[in-house]
Design a protein around this motif. Structure first.
Motif, PDB file in Angstrom:
ATOM      1  N   ASP A   1       0.700  -1.152   0.251  1.00  0.00           N
ATOM      2  CA  ASP A   1       0.060  -0.072  -0.102  1.00  0.00           C
ATOM      3  C   ASP A   1       0.940   1.277   0.011  1.00  0.00           C
ATOM      4  OD1 ASP A   1      -2.220  -1.647   0.246  1.00  0.00           O
ATOM      5  OD2 ASP A   1      -2.669  -1.344   2.111  1.00  0.00           O
ATOM      6  N   TRP A   2       1.942   1.240   0.701  1.00  0.00           N
ATOM      7  CA  TRP A   2       2.660   2.333   0.798  1.00  0.00           C
ATOM      8  C   TRP A   2       3.355   2.631  -0.639  1.00  0.00           C
ATOM      9  CZ3 TRP A   2       8.050   3.507  -0.340  1.00  0.00           C
ATOM     10  CH2 TRP A   2       8.344   4.843   0.198  1.00  0.00           C
ATOM     11  N   ARG A   3       3.713   1.623  -1.313  1.00  0.00           N
ATOM     12  CA  ARG A   3       4.438   1.620  -2.699  1.00  0.00           C
ATOM     13  C   ARG A   3       3.207   2.235  -3.531  1.00  0.00           C
ATOM     14  NH1 ARG A   3       7.212  -2.342  -7.176  1.00  0.00           N
ATOM     15  NH2 ARG A   3       8.363  -0.473  -8.295  1.00  0.00           N
ATOM     16  N   GLN A   4       2.031   1.687  -3.494  1.00  0.00           N
ATOM     17  CA  GLN A   4       0.934   2.324  -4.333  1.00  0.00           C
ATOM     18  C   GLN A   4       1.080   3.871  -4.248  1.00  0.00           C
ATOM     19  OE1 GLN A   4      -2.666   0.590  -3.623  1.00  0.00           O
ATOM     20  NE2 GLN A   4      -3.724   1.331  -5.228  1.00  0.00           N
ATOM     21  N   ALA A   5       0.886   4.213  -2.913  1.00  0.00           N
ATOM     22  CA  ALA A   5       0.980   5.750  -2.469  1.00  0.00           C
ATOM     23  C   ALA A   5       1.874   6.334  -3.063  1.00  0.00           C
ATOM     24  CB  ALA A   5       0.746   5.862  -0.885  1.00  0.00           C
ATOM     25  N   LEU A   6       3.178   6.235  -3.007  1.00  0.00           N
ATOM     26  CA  LEU A   6       4.250   6.669  -3.574  1.00  0.00           C
ATOM     27  C   LEU A   6       4.018   6.902  -4.971  1.00  0.00           C
ATOM     28  CD1 LEU A   6       7.255   7.640  -3.457  1.00  0.00           C
ATOM     29  CD2 LEU A   6       8.050   5.510  -3.778  1.00  0.00           C
ATOM     30  N   ARG A   7       3.536   5.818  -5.665  1.00  0.00           N
ATOM     31  CA  ARG A   7       3.282   6.170  -6.874  1.00  0.00           C
ATOM     32  C   ARG A   7       2.241   7.091  -7.351  1.00  0.00           C
ATOM     33  NH1 ARG A   7       3.820  -0.325  -9.244  1.00  0.00           N
ATOM     34  NH2 ARG A   7       6.011  -0.311  -9.703  1.00  0.00           N
ATOM     35  N   GLN A   8       1.251   7.251  -6.610  1.00  0.00           N
ATOM     36  CA  GLN A   8       0.044   8.012  -6.770  1.00  0.00           C
ATOM     37  C   GLN A   8       0.727   9.395  -6.653  1.00  0.00           C
ATOM     38  OE1 GLN A   8      -2.732   6.659  -3.786  1.00  0.00           O
ATOM     39  NE2 GLN A   8      -3.612   5.340  -5.471  1.00  0.00           N
ATOM     40  N   TRP A   9       1.594   9.855  -5.419  1.00  0.00           N
ATOM     41  CA  TRP A   9       2.138  10.985  -5.130  1.00  0.00           C
ATOM     42  C   TRP A   9       2.914  11.381  -6.422  1.00  0.00           C
ATOM     43  CZ3 TRP A   9       0.488  14.354  -1.912  1.00  0.00           C
ATOM     44  CH2 TRP A   9      -0.093  13.976  -0.838  1.00  0.00           C
ATOM     45  N   THR A  10       3.685  10.640  -7.040  1.00  0.00           N
ATOM     46  CA  THR A  10       4.749  10.950  -8.395  1.00  0.00           C
ATOM     47  C   THR A  10       3.983  11.410  -9.383  1.00  0.00           C
ATOM     48  OG1 THR A  10       4.749   8.924  -8.823  1.00  0.00           O
ATOM     49  CG2 THR A  10       6.473   9.485  -7.664  1.00  0.00           C
ATOM     50  N   GLY A  11       2.569  11.193  -9.354  1.00  0.00           N
ATOM     51  CA  GLY A  11       1.927  11.460 -10.624  1.00  0.00           C
ATOM     52  C   GLY A  11       1.190  12.712 -10.412  1.00  0.00           C
ATOM     53  N   LEU A  12       1.169  13.636  -9.112  1.00  0.00           N
ATOM     54  CA  LEU A  12      -0.035  14.535  -9.114  1.00  0.00           C
ATOM     55  C   LEU A  12       0.743  15.940  -9.507  1.00  0.00           C
ATOM     56  CD1 LEU A  12      -1.238  13.469  -5.487  1.00  0.00           C
ATOM     57  CD2 LEU A  12      -2.329  13.184  -7.661  1.00  0.00           C
ATOM     58  N   GLY A  13       2.098  15.917  -9.883  1.00  0.00           N
ATOM     59  CA  GLY A  13       2.617  17.313 -10.400  1.00  0.00           C
ATOM     60  C   GLY A  13       3.657  18.147  -9.544  1.00  0.00           C
ATOM     61  N   GLY A  14       3.692  17.829  -8.257  1.00  0.00           N
ATOM     62  CA  GLY A  14       4.756  18.410  -7.662  1.00  0.00           C
ATOM     63  C   GLY A  14       5.870  17.490  -7.699  1.00  0.00           C
ATOM     64  N   ALA A  15       6.834  17.951  -6.969  1.00  0.00           N
ATOM     65  CA  ALA A  15       8.373  16.940  -6.697  1.00  0.00           C
ATOM     66  C   ALA A  15       8.065  15.849  -5.610  1.00  0.00           C
ATOM     67  CB  ALA A  15       9.272  17.845  -6.611  1.00  0.00           C
ATOM     68  N   VAL A  16       8.557  14.899  -5.612  1.00  0.00           N
ATOM     69  CA  VAL A  16       8.397  13.860  -4.571  1.00  0.00           C
ATOM     70  C   VAL A  16       9.642  13.372  -4.068  1.00  0.00           C
ATOM     71  CG1 VAL A  16       7.422  11.560  -3.783  1.00  0.00           C
ATOM     72  CG2 VAL A  16       6.148  13.037  -5.102  1.00  0.00           C
ATOM     73  N   GLN A  17       9.981  13.560  -2.639  1.00  0.00           N
ATOM     74  CA  GLN A  17      11.061  13.039  -2.023  1.00  0.00           C
ATOM     75  C   GLN A  17      10.751  11.939  -0.835  1.00  0.00           C
ATOM     76  OE1 GLN A  17      13.360  16.274   0.100  1.00  0.00           O
ATOM     77  NE2 GLN A  17      13.912  14.775   1.748  1.00  0.00           N
ATOM     78  N   THR A  18      11.565  10.943  -0.787  1.00  0.00           N
ATOM     79  CA  THR A  18      11.446  10.115   0.172  1.00  0.00           C
ATOM     80  C   THR A  18      12.203  10.211   1.492  1.00  0.00           C
ATOM     81  OG1 THR A  18      13.063   8.482  -0.679  1.00  0.00           O
ATOM     82  CG2 THR A  18      10.895   8.293  -1.436  1.00  0.00           C
ATOM     83  N   TYR A  19      11.623   9.894   2.670  1.00  0.00           N
ATOM     84  CA  TYR A  19      12.250  10.031   3.830  1.00  0.00           C
ATOM     85  C   TYR A  19      12.398   8.540   4.456  1.00  0.00           C
ATOM     86  CZ  TYR A  19      13.427  11.724   8.784  1.00  0.00           C
ATOM     87  OH  TYR A  19      14.051  11.983   9.878  1.00  0.00           O
ATOM     88  N   MET A  20      13.229   7.774   4.264  1.00  0.00           N
ATOM     89  CA  MET A  20      13.426   6.679   4.625  1.00  0.00           C
ATOM     90  C   MET A  20      14.458   6.230   5.993  1.00  0.00           C
ATOM     91  SD  MET A  20      13.538   4.475   1.095  1.00  0.00           S
ATOM     92  CE  MET A  20      12.617   4.714  -0.112  1.00  0.00           C
ATOM     93  N   TYR A  21      14.468   5.297   6.743  1.00  0.00           N
ATOM     94  CA  TYR A  21      14.817   4.970   7.954  1.00  0.00           C
ATOM     95  C   TYR A  21      15.864   3.955   8.007  1.00  0.00           C
ATOM     96  CZ  TYR A  21      10.488   7.404   9.324  1.00  0.00           C
ATOM     97  OH  TYR A  21       9.560   8.351   9.451  1.00  0.00           O
ATOM     98  N   GLY A  22      17.318   4.555   8.544  1.00  0.00           N
ATOM     99  CA  GLY A  22      18.403   3.639   8.589  1.00  0.00           C
ATOM    100  C   GLY A  22      18.585   3.112   9.834  1.00  0.00           C
ATOM    101  N   GLY A  23      17.532   3.363  10.985  1.00  0.00           N
ATOM    102  CA  GLY A  23      18.082   2.871  12.441  1.00  0.00           C
ATOM    103  C   GLY A  23      16.289   2.813  12.732  1.00  0.00           C
ATOM    104  N   SER A  24      16.398   1.741  13.888  1.00  0.00           N
ATOM    105  CA  SER A  24      15.424   1.648  14.712  1.00  0.00           C
ATOM    106  C   SER A  24      14.973   2.776  15.680  1.00  0.00           C
ATOM    107  CB  SER A  24      15.547   0.377  15.572  1.00  0.00           C
ATOM    108  OG  SER A  24      14.247   0.268  16.342  1.00  0.00           O
ATOM    109  N   ASN A  25      13.731   3.227  15.418  1.00  0.00           N
ATOM    110  CA  ASN A  25      13.145   4.435  16.402  1.00  0.00           C
ATOM    111  C   ASN A  25      12.673   3.848  17.697  1.00  0.00           C
ATOM    112  OD1 ASN A  25      13.319   6.262  14.525  1.00  0.00           O
ATOM    113  ND2 ASN A  25      11.335   6.383  13.823  1.00  0.00           N
TER     114      ASN A  25
END
Length: 211
Positions: free
Chosen positions: A146-170
């Motif tokens: 579902d997250w990937r589907q959301a990401l693909r939807q965001w990239t099609g809406l006209g603005g720029a898209v940046q990801t914020y991903m996690y390299g450590g455990s919160n």
């Protein structure tokens, strides 16, 4: 609330003041706070969500106040319509005077699902995640479909898209968190999905993670 025209005008004036005082700024945040609880329940905000893909809520009911906990309702709410509505308004208001400046806003927690609306070209949507199993690439992970589907939807809406991903455990920076392979795969897949800017959160303290 974010649909209040007086609040939007106030925020715009503050942003313009800050940009005039800091002419080297190229990106400016107008965004929700960190956290999982949702936004405003007023009729105007709810109507904006419904206009842009949100479920029509029957009289006497409200959207889920903690839609992350009620995951089955998260797609129905379209809380992102409120945050993007505000970001778009500010982006339009600064464009003529500051054409190089981008407005940044989060797609995080309850605003992951994208709204059915155009994002202004000078808005950067920063989508956080993926949520689920951090040790598997999100391309191969049922928990993050579902997250990937959301990401693909965001990239099609006209603005720029940046990801914020996690390299450590919160949940504990000192925990072993061997995600080097996953991070590499996720960055490759994000590029395939239309992302051109990425941020990787490392560890603020401790030595358990890759960064």
């Amino acid at each position: 609330c974010t649909t209040n025209p007086e609040l939007r005008a106030f925020i715009l004036q503050r942003v313009l003041r800050d940009l005039r005082e800091n002419p080297d700024v190229e990106q400016y945040w107008v965004s929700q706070d960190d956290g999982r609880l949702s936004g405003c329940f007023c009729p105007r905000c709810r109507a904006e969500r419904q206009r842009h893909g949100g479920k029509v809520v029957p009289p006497g009911e409200v959207d889920a106040s903690d839609p992350v906990a009620v995951a089955s309702r998260l797609k129905d709410c379209r809380w992102s319509a409120n945050t993007i509505g505000l970001a778009n308004a500010i982006a339009r208001g600064i464009r003529d005077e500051f054409p190089r400046v981008q407005i940044k806003t989060l797609a995080y927690s309850y605003t992951w699902p994208a709204p059915d609306m155009t994002v202004e070209p000078n808005v950067v949507v920063v989508i956080c995640g993926p949520a689920g199993d951090w040790f598997l690439p999100y391309k191969d992970n049922d928990l993050t479909r579902d997250w990937r589907q959301a990401l693909r939807q965001w990239t099609g809406l006209g603005g720029a898209v940046q990801t914020y991903m996690y390299g450590g455990s919160n949940y504990g920076y000192w925990w072993p968190f061997p995600t080097w392979y996953t991070m590499c795969r996720n960055q490759q897949t994000a590029f395939e999905d239309g992302v051109r800017a990425m941020y990787r959160q490392g560890t603020a303290a401790g030595y358990g993670a890759e960064f």
